[in-house]
Structure formats: C-alpha cells, structure tokens
Design a protein around this motif. Structure first.
Motif, mmCIF file in Angstrom:
data_model
loop_
_atom_site.group_PDB
_atom_site.id
_atom_site.type_symbol
_atom_site.label_atom_id
_atom_site.label_comp_id
_atom_site.label_asym_id
_atom_site.label_seq_id
_atom_site.Cartn_x
_atom_site.Cartn_y
_atom_site.Cartn_z
ATOM 1 N N ASN A 45 -34.806 77.219 7.081
ATOM 2 C CA ASN A 45 -35.262 76.235 6.102
ATOM 3 C C ASN A 45 -36.774 76.110 6.220
ATOM 4 O OD1 ASN A 45 -35.804 74.586 8.349
ATOM 5 N ND2 ASN A 45 -33.822 73.552 8.208
ATOM 6 N N PRO A 46 -37.425 75.343 5.347
ATOM 7 C CA PRO A 46 -38.893 75.245 5.406
ATOM 8 C C PRO A 46 -39.430 74.847 6.778
ATOM 9 C CG PRO A 46 -38.117 74.363 3.342
ATOM 10 C CD PRO A 46 -36.901 74.659 4.146
ATOM 11 N N GLN A 47 -38.789 73.891 7.450
ATOM 12 C CA GLN A 47 -39.252 73.479 8.769
ATOM 13 C C GLN A 47 -39.048 74.595 9.788
ATOM 14 O OE1 GLN A 47 -40.963 70.678 9.717
ATOM 15 N NE2 GLN A 47 -41.188 71.886 11.602
ATOM 16 N N GLY A 48 -37.909 75.282 9.698
ATOM 17 C CA GLY A 48 -37.661 76.399 10.609
ATOM 18 C C GLY A 48 -38.655 77.521 10.402
ATOM 19 N N LEU A 49 -39.022 77.786 9.138
ATOM 20 C CA LEU A 49 -40.005 78.832 8.856
ATOM 21 C C LEU A 49 -41.377 78.448 9.392
ATOM 22 C CD1 LEU A 49 -40.405 81.559 7.479
ATOM 23 C CD2 LEU A 49 -40.952 80.324 5.359
ATOM 24 N N ALA A 50 -41.722 77.161 9.282
ATOM 25 C CA ALA A 50 -42.996 76.695 9.833
ATOM 26 C C ALA A 50 -43.021 76.855 11.346
ATOM 27 C CB ALA A 50 -43.226 75.233 9.448
ATOM 28 N N ASP A 51 -41.920 76.523 12.012
ATOM 29 C CA ASP A 51 -41.840 76.702 13.461
ATOM 30 C C ASP A 51 -41.902 78.189 13.837
ATOM 31 O OD1 ASP A 51 -41.605 73.979 13.769
ATOM 32 O OD2 ASP A 51 -39.412 73.995 13.872
ATOM 33 N N PHE A 52 -41.288 79.006 13.019
ATOM 34 C CA PHE A 52 -41.310 80.456 13.248
ATOM 35 C C PHE A 52 -42.743 80.983 13.229
ATOM 36 C CE2 PHE A 52 -40.872 84.817 11.367
ATOM 37 C CZ PHE A 52 -40.241 85.410 12.448
ATOM 38 N N TYR A 53 -43.534 80.509 12.272
ATOM 39 C CA TYR A 53 -44.938 80.900 12.206
ATOM 40 C C TYR A 53 -45.698 80.417 13.437
ATOM 41 C CZ TYR A 53 -45.154 82.779 7.437
ATOM 42 O OH TYR A 53 -45.035 83.568 6.331
ATOM 43 N N VAL A 54 -45.431 79.195 13.842
ATOM 44 C CA VAL A 54 -46.134 78.629 14.993
ATOM 45 C C VAL A 54 -45.912 79.483 16.240
ATOM 46 C CG1 VAL A 54 -46.153 76.687 16.616
ATOM 47 C CG2 VAL A 54 -46.202 76.270 14.145
ATOM 48 N N TRP A 55 -44.708 79.994 16.413
ATOM 49 C CA TRP A 55 -44.370 80.706 17.636
ATOM 50 C C TRP A 55 -44.600 82.208 17.563
ATOM 51 C CZ3 TRP A 55 -43.929 78.591 22.176
ATOM 52 C CH2 TRP A 55 -43.601 77.234 22.253
ATOM 53 N N PHE A 56 -44.655 82.783 16.359
ATOM 54 C CA PHE A 56 -44.735 84.234 16.285
ATOM 55 C C PHE A 56 -45.885 84.769 15.431
ATOM 56 C CE2 PHE A 56 -40.299 83.347 17.353
ATOM 57 C CZ PHE A 56 -40.157 84.135 18.495
ATOM 58 N N ALA A 57 -46.511 83.961 14.604
ATOM 59 C CA ALA A 57 -47.716 84.383 13.896
ATOM 60 C C ALA A 57 -48.921 84.199 14.828
ATOM 61 C CB ALA A 57 -47.896 83.579 12.618
ATOM 62 N N TYR A 58 -50.003 84.887 14.515
ATOM 63 C CA TYR A 58 -51.192 84.821 15.373
ATOM 64 C C TYR A 58 -52.154 83.769 14.829
ATOM 65 C CZ TYR A 58 -55.490 86.028 17.769
ATOM 66 O OH TYR A 58 -56.637 85.967 18.526
ATOM 67 N N GLN A 59 -52.566 82.847 15.695
ATOM 68 C CA GLN A 59 -53.492 81.776 15.312
ATOM 69 C C GLN A 59 -54.649 81.723 16.308
ATOM 70 O OE1 GLN A 59 -52.244 77.675 15.742
ATOM 71 N NE2 GLN A 59 -53.147 77.137 13.754
ATOM 72 N N PRO A 60 -55.835 82.154 15.913
ATOM 73 C CA PRO A 60 -56.978 82.146 16.840
ATOM 74 C C PRO A 60 -57.339 80.763 17.361
ATOM 75 C CG PRO A 60 -57.436 83.487 14.904
ATOM 76 C CD PRO A 60 -56.173 82.755 14.622
ATOM 77 N N LEU A 61 -57.070 79.718 16.585
ATOM 78 C CA LEU A 61 -57.449 78.366 16.984
ATOM 79 C C LEU A 61 -56.827 77.966 18.320
ATOM 80 C CD1 LEU A 61 -58.954 75.764 16.121
ATOM 81 C CD2 LEU A 61 -56.821 75.028 15.011
ATOM 82 N N ARG A 62 -55.746 78.603 18.708
ATOM 83 C CA ARG A 62 -55.111 78.294 19.987
ATOM 84 C C ARG A 62 -56.090 78.461 21.156
ATOM 85 N NH1 ARG A 62 -49.667 77.864 20.189
ATOM 86 N NH2 ARG A 62 -48.485 78.410 18.311
ATOM 87 N N ILE A 63 -57.016 79.369 21.007
ATOM 88 C CA ILE A 63 -57.982 79.600 22.086
ATOM 89 C C ILE A 63 -58.802 78.344 22.338
ATOM 90 C CG2 ILE A 63 -59.971 80.996 22.785
ATOM 91 C CD1 ILE A 63 -58.830 83.249 21.051
ATOM 92 N N LEU A 64 -59.179 77.650 21.274
ATOM 93 C CA LEU A 64 -59.941 76.412 21.414
ATOM 94 C C LEU A 64 -59.060 75.250 21.841
ATOM 95 C CD1 LEU A 64 -62.241 76.654 18.261
ATOM 96 C CD2 LEU A 64 -62.763 77.309 20.613
ATOM 97 N N LEU A 65 -57.841 75.186 21.288
ATOM 98 C CA LEU A 65 -56.930 74.094 21.633
ATOM 99 C C LEU A 65 -56.515 74.147 23.097
ATOM 100 C CD1 LEU A 65 -54.609 74.089 18.483
ATOM 101 C CD2 LEU A 65 -56.513 72.538 19.002
ATOM 102 N N ALA A 66 -56.570 75.337 23.673
ATOM 103 C CA ALA A 66 -56.177 75.489 25.081
ATOM 104 C C ALA A 66 -57.115 74.750 26.027
ATOM 105 C CB ALA A 66 -56.126 76.969 25.443
ATOM 106 N N GLN A 67 -58.307 74.403 25.557
ATOM 107 C CA GLN A 67 -59.210 73.626 26.393
ATOM 108 C C GLN A 67 -58.658 72.223 26.643
ATOM 109 O OE1 GLN A 67 -63.077 73.710 24.548
ATOM 110 N NE2 GLN A 67 -63.123 75.945 24.412
ATOM 111 N N GLN A 68 -57.831 71.727 25.714
ATOM 112 C CA GLN A 68 -57.191 70.425 25.878
ATOM 113 C C GLN A 68 -55.815 70.549 26.519
ATOM 114 O OE1 GLN A 68 -57.085 68.729 21.979
ATOM 115 N NE2 GLN A 68 -59.265 69.045 21.602
#
Length: 250
Positions: A45-68
C-alpha cells in the motif's frame, strides 16, 4: 523404405531452439527487476511503498542525519546497490531493461555472469556516489538501474566498436574468430565510432541540468548516476579482461 525401428517414438527429437537468445544471466537479472517492481507496486500500500523506499532506495541525506543518530548509516550498507532494483514506474523500468539487454549482453558473453553482475552493482554504487556529490542536502531518493546499466555501457564501449580478430588453426588452417580486442582509453577516442558514441553519451547526460533553462522543466533524470556509473564501468572492465586472460593461460 521406412525402417520399422525408426517410428516416431524412436526417432531422436530435433534440438530445440532457445526461446530467448539472451544469456541466462541477463534473462535472470531482467526477471529480478520485473519481479521487484511487480511486488512493490502490487503487494504494498502507499505507506508500505514509502517504507520500502526508506529502507532500500539510496538517500544521501542519511550521511548528514547520522551526525544526530548513527543508525541512519545502517541502510547505507546496502542501498548503494539495492536502489538499482527499484523503479518508479513501468516506463522507467522498460527503458532500463531495454538498455540493459543491449549493452549487458556483450559484456556477459565476453566475461561471464559474475563479472557482468559485478560491473552492474559496482557501477550502481559509483553512480550513487556521484549522486551524493550534488544531492547531499536535498533529501531525495535515488532509484533505478540506470547507474548500473550505464556502467555496462561504459564497459561495452571499450570493445564493441573494435575490429574482430581472427587466426587460423595451426593444423587444419580453419579460420578461428578470437573476438574483439579491448581498446585502451586512447584507442577508444582514436576510433571515430567509439569516440562519437562516448562523447555524445557524456555530453547528453552532462547537459541534463540545463534542461530547466532550455525547456522550462526538469527531466527528472539522475544524470549524476549515469555519469558516475559509465565512468566506473569504462575503467573497471580492464580488471576483468586481465583476469580472463590469466584464466585462459592457466
């Protein structure tokens, strides 16, 4: 006269032609890409697809968020590779599959399934790294096989435009095709066909950021991943060439 011992049930069946002329590794990779897209679009469903992207798509911003929170770095262990199996629509998937079939096939036939898949995955990671350089602060996701496919394109351009080499059997004199020689970087740009293809490919992708100025709208193409993947495959293929020669001499 018909030999009674050669009835229809006793005659050897004619050799069957393969349904697909693609190497099995290419067919399998295409099957995985299609299966992932089917599963993600039909089972989530839409929420499951969003979670799928979060866990398996590549997001460069994670590098900055990892500082927190260092846990943001965990998906970066696999998303530089897993993003290549996710597509935003059937048009996105079919374009990448068509390009994959064209350029992965000669690479797989020359080096085998393992090197072809290695070039695909490592080029996808190189494309993700190039995407990071320009999208670190934007929070957007990178998806699609285009970085890996671009790497296979860069690998193939090193030999598909070269002349076919052949020799003769020392005893029978039969003509034996040896294949196409891997060109050096200088030789790629010395040959008019490979030079034209390479330059056009690089220029078209590098010009994508100018689309809003020329067309008034963004094309939504991850040109950074294309360039990073192509360059990685272009230079990486020489490693597999030396390995295959060593095995042939062993």
């Amino acid at each position: 006269m018909t030999d009674p011992g050669q009835g229809p049930e006793n005659r050897p069946s004619p050799e069957r032609e393969p349904i697909f002329l693609l190497p099995g590794s290419i067919t399998a990779l295409v099957g995985v890409l299609v299966a992932v897209h089917l599963a993600s679009t039909m089972a989530l469903n839409p929420q499951g697809l969003a979670d799928f992207y979060v866990w398996f798509a590549y997001q460069p911003l994670r590098i900055l968020l990892a500082q927190q929170d260092p846990s943001y770095l965990i998906p970066l262990l696999w998303t530089p590779f897993s993003h290549a199996f996710i597509h935003g629509g059937w048009d996105h998937l079919l374009i990448n599959v068509a390009w994959l079939v064209i350029f992965a096939t000669p690479v797989a036939r020359r080096y085998g399934a393992g090197p072809m898949l290695a070039i695909f995955l490592l080029s996808a990671a190189a494309g993700a790294a190039a995407f990071t350089l320009t999208s670190l602060y934007e929070g957007i996701f990178l998806i699609g096989a285009s970085g890996g496919v671009a790497g296979l394109t860069g690998a193939a351009v090193r030999f598909i435009f070269q002349p076919v080499l052949w020799t003769r059997h020392p005893e029978t004199g039969e003509r034996i095709v040896l294949g196409r020689r891997l060109a050096s970087v200088r030789e790629v740009f010395a040959d008019s066909r490979s030079r034209f293809f390479t330059l056009i490919w690089l220029v078209l992708n590098a010009a994508v950021p100018l689309a809003p100025l020329l067309m008034g709208t963004s094309l939504g193409i991850a040109w950074q991943a294309h360039l990073g993947g192509f360059i990685a495959g272009f230079f990486m293929v020489g490693l597999f060439e030396r390995r295959s020669r060593t095995q042939a001499q062993g």
